[in-house]
Structures are given as structure tokens and as C-alpha cells.
Design an enzyme around this catalytic site. Structure first.
Site, mmCIF file in Angstrom:
data_model
loop_
_atom_site.group_PDB
_atom_site.id
_atom_site.type_symbol
_atom_site.label_atom_id
_atom_site.label_comp_id
_atom_site.label_asym_id
_atom_site.label_seq_id
_atom_site.Cartn_x
_atom_site.Cartn_y
_atom_site.Cartn_z
ATOM 1 C CB SER A 133 20.931 -19.190 12.670
ATOM 2 O OG SER A 133 21.413 -18.714 12.073
ATOM 3 C CG ASP A 186 25.530 -21.324 11.104
ATOM 4 O OD1 ASP A 186 25.346 -19.605 11.282
ATOM 5 O OD2 ASP A 186 24.638 -21.663 10.984
#
Length: 543
Positions: A149, A297
Site C-alpha cells: 500500500s 485503494d
């Protein structure tokens, strides 16, 4: 993810066994070059499942992300799925563009294929939400995304989705860890080559995202950055497919680059990370700015104002998107956010005829909030705007809906800032903030939390407050956190103290709510809320 346990073997024997079984010659050489103290550290704390999987530094040995760890982890995952009568099902495997991601994704796919699963290996580096979508779209039994991430460049990770497309939760994580312990040497785990899938799953995802907008107005100019991650091309494709054509990107941050050369920390929450985006937005006269984190995301939103461009907080964007989703949702739909997020969504849901649920932090909890869920968010820039398709945060679908909302407002000579003002007048100013402190030792962090539990403050910002220790609850809100809250004359303050789940930090999440009589009183109410927040910051227990 340690070497097989033998009970009495000393460090040298365990290291030798790991090296002998490590299929990567570079990792073997790395371990051979370490001192005894360095080896003791590498073998003392193996990676364990945290937020839906593994995340750690790229380094050899059981405490890092490397091919041997990925092989053994995947063997454990395959065993757990087979034990639950899911053997032979489809598993989706994807990856970002970080160092090691391509080889890790292929290793995971090959282990799953050898274990008898049908593997849909995505064709190239793609956003994490594409994997979450593909799991639901295909009815897969699991999904794996190799990603860290928004972590620093030297990290990587292994994120697991279960059937239904939601993140892994306990006790499945502990069950997989137990299966990993039985996986045996990494070089003995069977592997079968897997050909990557085509672009069909990506196309289906883009079709779904492009169908999300409610309105038909598209006349806005968009500035966008991918922060060197994998979201740029997919986001632009989604926006164009949804009808937005005036898109300007930060060229130096658009293509994936695992070294993230232009940002100190590749997280749009971090100071300075969106400077290039806001400069671009100002230069091209954009109407809205979008920043994605490296695996896309998370979505951060920037807007112009009387004093220049600024990034919205996750709570501000959460209220905007929540209202937008509820505008077309059936009566009685459910929205959700977390114990550390603003209470504005709760007030908004009540006014719009919707239900509201508060959960623990993390989308593994949010997407399980209940039936009829249409929207969920957390203050850390995560938004789930289409849970029927993606049961996780999705920065790209959030970006498309933000642009849809902004375009519809602009067609009526209004803006996102105007809508924020509307919310403040209707529900009061909800000003939020966060401070954190890093600790060298876990014991120090625990001592601060213990002191707060034993002697909670009696006042905050001049208001008498009550405390609630969530660690003693017996429902799904049980967690290591303390909530402090009080109210006076229509105003209220709130502080949530909790340890970080991913770093050796304590965090304090603060909110001040001030009622607004009318639009003329808005500036004064905002100033008052900021003063209350400043007082809350000085009252944080470790300051």
C-alpha cells in the site's frame, strides 16, 4: 514464518536450515553475510498476519518479505482453503509495482496451481481494488494481492481476501499461521507454472466503476496524481469511461516507480505528499484534485478556496460521499464508519432516513457492518462506495463519484466547498484532528494507556467528560481504546486514544462539534471549533 520448529536447535542450525531451503540465491547470500546479532534479530520475530495479511521489509529470513516467506505463506493459505472444503476453487492473484512484487505474485500463483486451485493471475501491476472486485465477480474462494500500500519503498506485503471479497479476519489469520508452521521447507513446496490472465477482469472492473455516477454533468477539470503507484492508468481509464475528459496528471508521479522518488513518504495523508498535485491544480485551473495512494485503494480530495488549494480530511470527503450515495439509495440503507472517525455521518444518516453503524477501525470490519450497506468510510482516506462490487476501500471508484458530485454541483454554480458549508449549517461544524507519538518500546505505550484507564481526565477543553474503556466491552466494539467525551451548551468534544495497529505509536483522534445558527454564523462557529481542537491537542495525555 519461521523455519520448522525443532525445539532444541540453536540459532546456527535454524539459520542453516533456512538457507538450505531458500530458493533465492540473493537471499541466501544476504543471510550468509549477516552477523550473529543480525541473524538473531531476523529469526526472533517472524512476520505474522496483521491487517488482512503480511507486511514488512524486503529482506531475507523469516522476519521479512522474500520468496521463501511467500511460498510458505501460500502453502499455508492453500492448506487452510482445502481444509474448509474450498479446494479446487478459483483464487485471484494480483500485484502492485513494488520491488519484488512480480516474483512474489508468480510464486504465490504457482503454489496455488500446484495445490489444485484454478488461478486467475492478473496480467500486470494493478490497483488492489481490482483484486477485491475480481474475487466477487468470479465467485473466487480467495484473493491475494502482493502490495504494501502506502508503506515506504523498502517494504512489501501479502494481502488476503476470502470468499465474498472481504479482507481476511480472525480466526482465519491464526488458522493460516498454524498451517504455515506445517508447510515444510520452502524449496520443497510444489509449484506449477501459471499463465497470466487477459484484460477481461480489468475491463469488467472499469465497466462497473464507470456506471457509478448518478448525474450526466461532466464539465469539470480534474487534476490527478498516482504518487508513483499503480493507480494512474486505471483511474484515468475509469474517469474517461465515465465521461470525464478534461484530466490533467502529475507527469512526474504518474508511472509506477517502486522508489517513489518525489515524495518522502508515499501517502497522501503525509505533509508535502500532495504538493505537486495542488500546484498542478492551481496551474491548470482545475475544479477538483485527486490523489491516490500507491495501490489506489485510498483517495484524497483537494479543492480550491479563498486562500488557495487545500486537501480535504477523510472525514470531510466521507460526509460528501455518504450524502451523495444516500441521495439515490433505498430508504433504510446502511452506512458505516469507525470509532475514530467523525460523528457527522451518523447525524447525516438520521436526517436522510438511513441506518448507521459504528465499527472498529479497518475495512475488514466496515464491510461486515450489516445488511443493506451502501457506503462505508474511515478517516484515513478509505471509501467503499460500491460494496456490492468491491468489499473494501477503493480509491478509483471513490474518485469517480467525487468527480460526479463536483460536476453536478458545478452545473448549478455550486462547489464541494458549498456543500461542506451546507452540512455545517445543517448539522453543526464537525472539526477533526489527529496527533500521534512514537514509542521506542511497547511497554512505554502500554503504560500510557494504563494510566489513562486508571486516571482518565475529568475535563477536556473546559467541558466535563466521561470515559469509556472499549477493552471491557463484550460486543464487536471491544478493542484496546479509550473514548473520552463531553458536551456543554450545544457544543461537544471527543477524543479517542488507541495504539496503532501497524506502528509503535499511540494515536489520539479528536473532534469538536459547534452548532451553527445560520450561514452568517458559520465562520465564527468554525473558528470556535478550531479553538476547541487546539485545546484538545494540549490535553493529549502524553503531551
Amino acid at each position: 514464518m519461521s523455519a520448522p520448529e525443532t525445539g532444541t536447535d540453536d540459532l546456527a542450525v535454524r539459520v542453516a536450515a533456512w538457507i538450505a531451503a531458500d530458493p533465492d540465491p540473493a537471499s541466501r547470500d544476504e543471510l550468509r553475510g549477516l552477523t550473529d546479532d543480525e541473524l538473531a534479530q531476523r529469526f526472533s520475530s517472524p512476520l505474522t498476519f496483521g491487517t488482512a495479511g503480511l507486511r514488512g521489509p524486503l529482506q531475507a529470513g523469516p522476519s521479512g518479505m522474500n520468496e521463501a516467506v511467500v511460498l510458505r505463506t501460500t502453502a499455508g493459505l492453500a492448506r487452510r482453503l482445502t481444509d474448509r472444503c474450498l479446494g479446487g476453487g478459483t483464487v485471484v492473484v494480483g500485484r502492485d509495482a513494488r520491488h519484488g512484487s512480480e516474483s512474489f505474485a508468480h510464486a504465490a500463483a504457482e503454489v496455488l496451481a500446484a495445490a489444485g486451485f484454478r488461478v486467475a493471475l492478473l496480467p500486470r501491476p494493478l490497483p488492489t481494488p481490482v483484486v477485491a472486485f475480481a474475487v466477487r465477480h468470479l465467485g473466487a474462494v480467495a484473493g491475494v494481492q502482493v502490495t504494501a500500500s502506502h508503506n515506504p519503498p523498502h517494504d512489501n506485503g501479502y494481502k488476503v481476501y476470502v470468499d465474498g471479497g472481504a479482507q481476511l479476519i480472525s480466526p482465519a489469520d491464526r488458522e493460516i499461521e498454524a498451517a504455515i508452521a506445517q508447510a515444510g521447507p520452502a524449496n520443497a513446496i510444489p509449484r506449477t507454472p501459471v499463465d497470466p490472465a487477459g484484460e477481461d477482469l480489468v475491463e469488467r472492473y472499469l465497466d462497473r466503476v464507470a456506471a457509478l455516477p448518478h448525474g450526466t454533468d461532466r464539465g469539470i477539470r480534474i487534476a490527478l496524481t498516482a504518487l508513483h503507484g499503480v493507480g494512474g492508468a486505471t483511474a484515468v481509464a475509469a474517469l474517461r469511461r465515465a465521461g470525464f475528459s478534461d484530466i490533467h496528471t502529475v507527469a512526474g508521479q504518474f508511472d509506477p516507480d517502486p522508489d517513489f522518488p518525489t515524495v518522502a513518504f508515499p501517502n497522501p495523508e503525509e505533509p508535502g505528499a500532495t504538493d505537486a498535485l495542488l500546484a498542478l491544480a492551481e496551474r491548470v485551473g482545475a475544479d477538483v484534485a485527486i490523489a491516490l495512494d500507491p495501490d489506489a485503494d485510498r483517495c484524497a480530495v483537494g479543492i480550491p478556496g479563498p486562500h488557495g488549494w487545500r486537501m480535504l480530511t477523510g472525514d470531510e470527503t466521507g460526509a460528501l460521499l455518504g450524502d451523495h450515495v444516500l441521495a439515490v439509495a433505498p430508504a433504510g440503507s446502511l452506512v458505516a464508519t469507525t470509532v475514530v472517525s467523525s460523528r457527522l455521518l451518523e447525524a447525516l444518516a438520521a436526517a436522510r432516513g438511513a441506518r448507521y453503524v459504528q465499527t472498529l477501525t479497518g475495512f475488514k470490519h466496515l464491510v461486515r457492518a450489516g445488511d443493506g450497506l451502501v457506503y462505508a468510510y474511515e478517516e484515513a482516506l478509505g471509501h467503499c462506495v460500491d460494496p456490492d462490487a468491491v468489499r473494501d476501500k477503493d480509491g478509483i471508484s471513490a474518485a469517480v463519484l467525487v468527480c460526479d458530485l463536483a460536476a453536478g454541483l458545478m452545473a448549478r454554480d455550486r462547489s464541494l466547498a458549498d456543500l461542506l458549508d451546507d452540512h455545517a449549517v445543517e448539522f453543526g461544524v464537525h472539526a477533526t484532528g489527529q496527533v500521534s507519538r512514537r514509542f521506542d518500546r511497547i511497554e512505554e505505550r502500554a503504560a500510557v494507556m494504563d494510566a489513562v484507564r486508571r486516571r482518565p481526565p475529568s475535563t477536556l477543553a473546559g467541558m466535563a467528560v466521561e470515559s469509556e474503556d472499549l477493552a471491557v466491552r463484550r460486543d464487536r466494539l471491544r478493542t484496546d481504546a479509550v473514548v473520552l467525551g463531553g458536551a456543554r451548551a450545544g457544543e461537544s468534544v471527543r477524543m479517542v486514544l488507541r495504539p496503532s495497529g501497524t506502528e509503535p505509536k499511540l494515536k489520539a483522534y479528536m473532534e469538536a462539534v459547534v452548532p451553527v445558527a445560520d450561514r452568517a454564523a458559520l465562520a465564527g462557529a468554525r473558528a470556535r471549533a478550531e479553538r476547541l481542537l487546539a485545546e484538545l491537542r494540549t490535553a493529549v495525555p502524553w503531551e
